[in-house]
Design a protein around this motif. Structure first.
Motif, PDB file in Angstrom:
ATOM      1  N   ASN A  13      60.510  82.950 102.104  1.00 24.39           N
ATOM      2  CA  ASN A  13      60.621  84.213 101.575  1.00 24.39           C
ATOM      3  C   ASN A  13      62.366  84.304 101.827  1.00 24.39           C
ATOM      4  OD1 ASN A  13      61.480  87.111 101.769  1.00 24.39           O
ATOM      5  ND2 ASN A  13      59.130  87.549 101.902  1.00 24.39           N
ATOM      6  N   GLU A  14      63.116  84.416 100.528  1.00 22.33           N
ATOM      7  CA  GLU A  14      64.457  84.717 100.799  1.00 22.33           C
ATOM      8  C   GLU A  14      64.874  85.970 101.392  1.00 22.33           C
ATOM      9  OE1 GLU A  14      66.097  84.066  96.919  1.00 22.33           O
ATOM     10  OE2 GLU A  14      65.265  81.917  96.567  1.00 22.33           O
ATOM     11  N   GLU A  15      64.201  86.885 101.151  1.00 20.21           N
ATOM     12  CA  GLU A  15      64.416  88.382 101.839  1.00 20.21           C
ATOM     13  C   GLU A  15      64.398  88.208 103.327  1.00 20.21           C
ATOM     14  OE1 GLU A  15      62.890  92.101 100.196  1.00 20.21           O
ATOM     15  OE2 GLU A  15      62.739  90.858  98.101  1.00 20.21           O
ATOM     16  N   LEU A  16      63.244  87.737 103.843  1.00 23.47           N
ATOM     17  CA  LEU A  16      63.151  87.449 105.319  1.00 23.47           C
ATOM     18  C   LEU A  16      64.273  86.251 105.862  1.00 23.47           C
ATOM     19  CD1 LEU A  16      61.147  88.027 107.603  1.00 23.47           C
ATOM     20  CD2 LEU A  16      59.732  86.276 106.877  1.00 23.47           C
ATOM     21  N   ALA A  17      64.501  85.614 105.023  1.00 26.69           N
ATOM     22  CA  ALA A  17      65.404  84.373 105.405  1.00 26.69           C
ATOM     23  C   ALA A  17      66.934  85.064 105.818  1.00 26.69           C
ATOM     24  CB  ALA A  17      65.715  83.174 104.612  1.00 26.69           C
ATOM     25  N   GLY A  18      67.072  86.201 105.202  1.00 22.86           N
ATOM     26  CA  GLY A  18      68.308  86.939 105.286  1.00 22.86           C
ATOM     27  C   GLY A  18      68.536  87.484 106.648  1.00 22.86           C
ATOM     28  N   LEU A  63      63.222  94.767 115.715  1.00 23.97           N
ATOM     29  CA  LEU A  63      62.201  95.766 115.054  1.00 23.97           C
ATOM     30  C   LEU A  63      63.061  96.532 113.851  1.00 23.97           C
ATOM     31  CD1 LEU A  63      60.025  96.920 117.943  1.00 23.97           C
ATOM     32  CD2 LEU A  63      59.170  95.598 116.014  1.00 23.97           C
ATOM     33  N   LYS A  64      64.125  97.209 114.350  1.00 25.13           N
ATOM     34  CA  LYS A  64      64.903  97.940 113.435  1.00 25.13           C
ATOM     35  C   LYS A  64      65.409  97.059 112.178  1.00 25.13           C
ATOM     36  CE  LYS A  64      68.856 101.044 113.137  1.00 25.13           C
ATOM     37  NZ  LYS A  64      68.950 100.785 111.594  1.00 25.13           N
ATOM     38  N   GLN A  65      65.669  96.094 112.286  1.00 22.13           N
ATOM     39  CA  GLN A  65      65.999  95.139 111.380  1.00 22.13           C
ATOM     40  C   GLN A  65      64.895  94.638 110.212  1.00 22.13           C
ATOM     41  OE1 GLN A  65      67.707  91.830 113.752  1.00 22.13           O
ATOM     42  NE2 GLN A  65      69.728  92.178 113.075  1.00 22.13           N
ATOM     43  N   LEU A  66      63.557  94.591 110.765  1.00 19.80           N
ATOM     44  CA  LEU A  66      62.431  94.412 109.903  1.00 19.80           C
ATOM     45  C   LEU A  66      62.363  95.413 109.258  1.00 19.80           C
ATOM     46  CD1 LEU A  66      60.210  92.422 112.530  1.00 19.80           C
ATOM     47  CD2 LEU A  66      61.318  91.505 110.554  1.00 19.80           C
ATOM     48  N   ALA A  67      62.210  96.695 110.022  1.00 20.86           N
ATOM     49  CA  ALA A  67      62.234  98.145 109.245  1.00 20.86           C
ATOM     50  C   ALA A  67      63.140  98.278 108.109  1.00 20.86           C
ATOM     51  CB  ALA A  67      61.983  98.991 110.190  1.00 20.86           C
ATOM     52  N   ASP A  68      64.243  98.052 108.443  1.00 27.15           N
ATOM     53  CA  ASP A  68      65.237  98.205 107.332  1.00 27.15           C
ATOM     54  C   ASP A  68      65.110  97.526 106.281  1.00 27.15           C
ATOM     55  OD1 ASP A  68      66.445 100.243 108.976  1.00 27.15           O
ATOM     56  OD2 ASP A  68      68.213  98.710 109.831  1.00 27.15           O
ATOM     57  N   ALA A  69      64.613  96.211 106.530  1.00 26.48           N
ATOM     58  CA  ALA A  69      64.488  95.431 105.186  1.00 26.48           C
ATOM     59  C   ALA A  69      63.014  95.455 104.690  1.00 26.48           C
ATOM     60  CB  ALA A  69      64.416  93.974 105.730  1.00 26.48           C
ATOM     61  N   GLY A  70      62.208  96.428 104.998  1.00 25.66           N
ATOM     62  CA  GLY A  70      60.958  96.998 104.480  1.00 25.66           C
ATOM     63  C   GLY A  70      59.882  95.988 105.011  1.00 25.66           C
ATOM     64  N   PHE A  71      59.904  95.143 106.000  1.00 25.60           N
ATOM     65  CA  PHE A  71      58.843  94.284 106.344  1.00 25.60           C
ATOM     66  C   PHE A  71      57.826  95.117 107.376  1.00 25.60           C
ATOM     67  CE2 PHE A  71      62.003  91.056 105.068  1.00 25.60           C
ATOM     68  CZ  PHE A  71      61.178  90.307 104.154  1.00 25.60           C
ATOM     69  N   ILE A  72      58.294  96.192 107.916  1.00 31.19           N
ATOM     70  CA  ILE A  72      57.533  96.647 108.730  1.00 31.19           C
ATOM     71  C   ILE A  72      57.535  98.316 108.563  1.00 31.19           C
ATOM     72  CG2 ILE A  72      56.932  95.240 110.547  1.00 31.19           C
ATOM     73  CD1 ILE A  72      58.866  96.598 112.425  1.00 31.19           C
ATOM     74  N   LYS A  73      56.911  99.045 108.851  1.00 32.27           N
ATOM     75  CA  LYS A  73      57.019 100.779 108.761  1.00 32.27           C
ATOM     76  C   LYS A  73      56.661 101.012 110.137  1.00 32.27           C
ATOM     77  CE  LYS A  73      56.883 101.461 104.211  1.00 32.27           C
ATOM     78  NZ  LYS A  73      57.375 102.064 103.277  1.00 32.27           N
TER      79      LYS A  73
END
Length: 128
Positions: A13-18, A63-73
Motif C-alpha cells: 500500500n503506497e499511501e500507507l508506505a508514506g 494515531l493522528k497521522q493515521l487519521a489524517d491519511a484516512g486509515f482510521i477515524k
C-alpha cells in the motif's frame, strides 16, 4: 487482543508506505485491539502499553497521522468516550463468529450491520 490476518497487500500500500514505520506498525496493531466491527477505544497511553510496551514512541502522534491519511477515524461518542474506527476493517478481516458483539458506539460513517439478529414480521403458522 485478538488474532487477525495481515495480508501481503499491507506492505504494498503506497499511501500507507508514506507514513513512518511505527505508524504502520501501529495500524496493524490496532487490528488486534479493535472489536469485530473495527472499533477501538482511543486511549493512546493504553494502546502504547498494549502494542509498544518496550518502545519509546508517541502513539498519539501516530494515531493522528493515521487519521489524517484516512486509515482510521477518530470520534467522540455521545457518552464522551473517545473512540476510533478502522473503515476498511471488514474488507480485510473476517472476525470469528463467536467473537463478542461490538458494544462500542459506531462512527457516523459506519454502515456495518448490527450484530443483533432480530426476527422481523414472522407470520404465525396458519396450518393448525
Amino acid at each position: 487482543m485478538r488474532t487477525r490476518y495481515l495480508k501481503p497487500g499491507f506492505f504494498e500500500n503506497e499511501e500507507l508506505a508514506g507514513l513512518p514505520a511505527l505508524a504502520r506498525l501501529l495500524y496493524a496493531g490496532l487490528w488486534l485491539i479493535a472489536d469485530k466491527k473495527g472499533r477501538f477505544r482511543d486511549r493512546p497511553a493504553r494502546i502504547k502499553g498494549e502494542l509498544f510496551p518496550y518502545d519509546n514512541t508517541n502513539v498519539e502522534r501516530h494515531l493522528k497521522q493515521l487519521a489524517d491519511a484516512g486509515f482510521i477515524k477518530r470520534y467522540t461518542a455521545e457518552d464522551g468516550q473517545r473512540l476510533g474506527w478502522i473503515p476498511t476493517f471488514l474488507t480485510h478481516q473476517r472476525p470469528h463468529p463467536h467473537e463478542p458483539v461490538s458494544t462500542l458506539p459506531r462512527h457516523t460513517d459506519d454502515q456495518s450491520p448490527d450484530d443483533d439478529i432480530t426476527l422481523t414480521q414472522l407470520e404465525p403458522d396458519n396450518a393448525g
